[in-house]
Design a protein around this motif. Sequence first.
Motif, PDB file in Angstrom:
ATOM      1  N   SER A 150      25.083  40.664 -22.978  1.00 55.74           N
ATOM      2  CA  SER A 150      25.947  41.767 -23.460  1.00 55.74           C
ATOM      3  C   SER A 150      25.074  42.073 -24.598  1.00 55.74           C
ATOM      4  O   SER A 150      24.225  41.723 -24.992  1.00 55.74           O
ATOM      5  CB  SER A 150      27.291  41.337 -23.703  1.00 55.74           C
TER       6      SER A 150
ATOM      7  N   ASP B  16      26.105  41.476 -27.710  1.00 54.07           N
ATOM      8  CA  ASP B  16      26.237  40.497 -28.829  1.00 54.07           C
ATOM      9  C   ASP B  16      26.109  39.260 -28.154  1.00 54.07           C
ATOM     10  O   ASP B  16      26.679  38.477 -28.840  1.00 54.07           O
ATOM     11  CB  ASP B  16      27.638  40.772 -29.416  1.00 54.07           C
ATOM     12  N   THR B  17      25.515  38.934 -27.045  1.00 53.75           N
ATOM     13  CA  THR B  17      25.520  37.557 -26.593  1.00 53.75           C
ATOM     14  C   THR B  17      24.024  37.424 -25.813  1.00 53.75           C
ATOM     15  O   THR B  17      23.655  38.365 -24.825  1.00 53.75           O
ATOM     16  CB  THR B  17      26.643  37.291 -25.739  1.00 53.75           C
TER      17      THR B  17
ATOM     18  N   GLU C 183      22.113  34.297 -23.288  1.00 48.55           N
ATOM     19  CA  GLU C 183      21.962  33.094 -22.994  1.00 48.55           C
ATOM     20  C   GLU C 183      20.675  32.538 -22.871  1.00 48.55           C
ATOM     21  O   GLU C 183      19.783  33.281 -22.455  1.00 48.55           O
ATOM     22  CB  GLU C 183      22.834  32.971 -21.673  1.00 48.55           C
TER      23      GLU C 183
ATOM     24  N   SER D   4      17.061  35.215 -32.067  1.00 46.57           N
ATOM     25  CA  SER D   4      17.154  36.404 -31.395  1.00 46.57           C
ATOM     26  C   SER D   4      16.531  37.525 -32.026  1.00 46.57           C
ATOM     27  O   SER D   4      16.980  37.591 -33.520  1.00 46.57           O
ATOM     28  CB  SER D   4      18.470  36.825 -30.691  1.00 46.57           C
TER      29      SER D   4
ATOM     30  N   GLY E  60      20.109  37.377 -34.493  1.00 47.34           N
ATOM     31  CA  GLY E  60      21.123  35.900 -34.347  1.00 47.34           C
ATOM     32  C   GLY E  60      20.154  34.737 -34.474  1.00 47.34           C
ATOM     33  O   GLY E  60      18.899  34.767 -34.319  1.00 47.34           O
TER      34      GLY E  60
ATOM     35  N   LYS F 139      20.885  30.404 -34.284  1.00 39.75           N
ATOM     36  CA  LYS F 139      21.626  29.233 -34.155  1.00 39.75           C
ATOM     37  C   LYS F 139      20.936  27.744 -33.921  1.00 39.75           C
ATOM     38  O   LYS F 139      19.999  27.934 -33.373  1.00 39.75           O
ATOM     39  CB  LYS F 139      22.408  29.509 -32.817  1.00 39.75           C
TER      40      LYS F 139
ATOM     41  N   THR G 238      24.444  29.461 -25.736  1.00 37.53           N
ATOM     42  CA  THR G 238      25.022  30.918 -25.967  1.00 37.53           C
ATOM     43  C   THR G 238      24.914  31.178 -27.131  1.00 37.53           C
ATOM     44  O   THR G 238      25.283  30.325 -28.169  1.00 37.53           O
ATOM     45  CB  THR G 238      26.352  30.935 -25.387  1.00 37.53           C
TER      46      THR G 238
ATOM     47  N   ARG H 199      25.506  33.911 -30.127  1.00 37.90           N
ATOM     48  CA  ARG H 199      26.176  35.164 -30.478  1.00 37.90           C
ATOM     49  C   ARG H 199      25.162  36.147 -31.503  1.00 37.90           C
ATOM     50  O   ARG H 199      24.366  35.533 -32.243  1.00 37.90           O
ATOM     51  CB  ARG H 199      27.099  34.977 -31.212  1.00 37.90           C
ATOM     52  N   THR H 200      25.081  37.383 -31.173  1.00 40.70           N
ATOM     53  CA  THR H 200      24.150  38.326 -32.102  1.00 40.70           C
ATOM     54  C   THR H 200      24.879  39.360 -32.714  1.00 40.70           C
ATOM     55  O   THR H 200      26.003  39.668 -32.399  1.00 40.70           O
ATOM     56  CB  THR H 200      23.035  38.852 -31.027  1.00 40.70           C
TER      57      THR H 200
ATOM     58  N   THR I 221      14.282  36.576 -27.456  1.00 38.29           N
ATOM     59  CA  THR I 221      14.728  35.246 -28.240  1.00 38.29           C
ATOM     60  C   THR I 221      13.598  34.169 -27.973  1.00 38.29           C
ATOM     61  O   THR I 221      13.007  34.176 -27.159  1.00 38.29           O
ATOM     62  CB  THR I 221      15.779  34.729 -27.076  1.00 38.29           C
TER      63      THR I 221
END
Length: 136
Positions: free
Chosen positions: A64, A66-67, A69, A88, A97, A99, A115, A117-118, A125
């Motif tokens: 999406s 804002d996401t 994988e 990302s 993003g 993580k 997963t 979140r962005t 990525t």
Amino acid sequence: MAAARDGLPDGRYGRSADARTDRKLKIIGAALGAGLLGVIAWSGVDYITRSDVTGQLLRSKPVSDDTVEAVIEVRKDKDRTAVCTLRSLGADGAEVGRKDVTLDRREDHFAELVTLRTTAHAAATELEGCRTASGR
């Protein structure tokens, strides 16, 4: 009347063969010594910076705006905890993003779905790297 000379005048006919050989040996010795020091330094830096954990980004896809994988492959000792950093990037190259993923699985080689979140749509990525968790 003519005085007998004991040898050739110094500096008139160049260096003797022994002096040239000594100079060549000194140059060769210095080059070999510098090479040996280079190998020792490289080995030391490699030993200090070597990581017990390695990771590789196998694939990633935005699901999406804002996401994202991502699937990462990790190799580590079974008793170690790994921390891998994913980030990302947006279409303009800005980071959207980031993580840090802690992986405490008791396996030495595995793939993990993560997963992320962005803040905006991610165009790419990347896996920045993996390391052992501090204190373990």
